[in-house]
Design a protein around this motif. Sequence first.
Motif, PDB file in Angstrom:
ATOM      1  N   ASP A  98       0.828  -1.214   0.000  1.00 61.93           N
ATOM      2  CA  ASP A  98       0.000   0.000   0.000  1.00 61.93           C
ATOM      3  C   ASP A  98       0.861   1.262   0.000  1.00 61.93           C
ATOM      4  OD1 ASP A  98      -2.335  -1.505  -0.011  1.00 61.93           O
ATOM      5  OD2 ASP A  98      -2.555  -1.429   2.184  1.00 61.93           O
ATOM      6  N   GLU A 133       2.378   1.647  -3.484  1.00 59.11           N
ATOM      7  CA  GLU A 133       1.363   2.146  -4.414  1.00 59.11           C
ATOM      8  C   GLU A 133       1.138   3.645  -4.204  1.00 59.11           C
ATOM      9  OE1 GLU A 133      -1.082   2.321  -7.503  1.00 59.11           O
ATOM     10  OE2 GLU A 133       0.011   0.506  -6.922  1.00 59.11           O
ATOM     11  N   SER A 134       1.100   4.072  -2.949  1.00 59.46           N
ATOM     12  CA  SER A 134       0.941   5.490  -2.638  1.00 59.46           C
ATOM     13  C   SER A 134       2.121   6.308  -3.176  1.00 59.46           C
ATOM     14  CB  SER A 134       0.813   5.683  -1.133  1.00 59.46           C
ATOM     15  OG  SER A 134       0.769   7.030  -0.802  1.00 59.46           O
ATOM     16  N   PHE A 169       4.000   5.547  -5.776  1.00 57.12           N
ATOM     17  CA  PHE A 169       3.856   5.610  -7.231  1.00 57.12           C
ATOM     18  C   PHE A 169       2.800   6.635  -7.635  1.00 57.12           C
ATOM     19  CE2 PHE A 169       5.637   1.119  -7.640  1.00 57.12           C
ATOM     20  CZ  PHE A 169       6.843   1.562  -8.155  1.00 57.12           C
ATOM     21  N   GLU A 170       1.704   6.703  -6.891  1.00 61.21           N
ATOM     22  CA  GLU A 170       0.657   7.684  -7.192  1.00 61.21           C
ATOM     23  C   GLU A 170       1.182   9.102  -7.033  1.00 61.21           C
ATOM     24  OE1 GLU A 170      -2.591   6.686  -4.615  1.00 61.21           O
ATOM     25  OE2 GLU A 170      -3.095   4.871  -5.754  1.00 61.21           O
ATOM     26  N   GLN A 171       1.984   9.317  -6.004  1.00 61.45           N
ATOM     27  CA  GLN A 171       2.555  10.647  -5.787  1.00 61.45           C
ATOM     28  C   GLN A 171       3.531  11.009  -6.903  1.00 61.45           C
ATOM     29  OE1 GLN A 171       4.065  11.113  -1.773  1.00 61.45           O
ATOM     30  NE2 GLN A 171       2.269  10.081  -0.933  1.00 61.45           N
ATOM     31  N   GLU A 198       3.424   9.889  -9.986  1.00 62.04           N
ATOM     32  CA  GLU A 198       2.599  10.160 -11.173  1.00 62.04           C
ATOM     33  C   GLU A 198       1.991  11.553 -11.099  1.00 62.04           C
ATOM     34  OE1 GLU A 198      -0.275   7.022 -11.662  1.00 62.04           O
ATOM     35  OE2 GLU A 198       1.289   5.499 -11.789  1.00 62.04           O
ATOM     36  N   TYR A 199       1.513  11.945  -9.910  1.00 59.80           N
ATOM     37  CA  TYR A 199       0.937  13.274  -9.730  1.00 59.80           C
ATOM     38  C   TYR A 199       1.991  14.353  -9.993  1.00 59.80           C
ATOM     39  CZ  TYR A 199      -0.915  17.379  -7.353  1.00 59.80           C
ATOM     40  OH  TYR A 199      -1.314  18.657  -7.054  1.00 59.80           O
ATOM     41  N   HIS A 240       4.667  14.087 -11.769  1.00 57.52           N
ATOM     42  CA  HIS A 240       4.996  14.041 -13.189  1.00 57.52           C
ATOM     43  C   HIS A 240       3.968  14.829 -13.999  1.00 57.52           C
ATOM     44  CE1 HIS A 240       5.168  12.085 -17.237  1.00 57.52           C
ATOM     45  NE2 HIS A 240       6.438  12.386 -17.041  1.00 57.52           N
ATOM     46  N   SER A 241       2.701  14.679 -13.674  1.00 57.88           N
ATOM     47  CA  SER A 241       1.665  15.420 -14.395  1.00 57.88           C
ATOM     48  C   SER A 241       1.794  16.924 -14.138  1.00 57.88           C
ATOM     49  CB  SER A 241       0.266  14.919 -14.039  1.00 57.88           C
ATOM     50  OG  SER A 241      -0.089  15.291 -12.729  1.00 57.88           O
TER      51      SER A 241
END
Length: 61
Positions: free
Chosen positions: A9, A12-13, A15-17, A19-20, A22-23
Motif C-alpha cells: 500500500d 502504491e501510494s 507511485f501515485e505521488q 505520477e501526480y 509528473h503530471s
Amino acid sequence: MRTVEIDEDILESMFEQVEYLHSLVRTISRLLVSKKPDDLLTTGEAAAILRMSTRHLNNLK
C-alpha cells in the motif's frame, strides 16, 4: 547492496505521488513554452513568493 521491504500500500501510494508530480511538471512545462520572457519571474521574485532564500531555490533548481 541492501534489500528493503516496503508495504504494498505504501509503495502504491509512492507511485501515485510520483505520477501526480509528473503530471504537474508536464503541465508547467506546457505553460512555460507559451510564455514570453517578460512574463516569467526572476529567481528573486520566485524565492520571495515561495518564502525561501534565492540560494535555496537555486539548490532546488
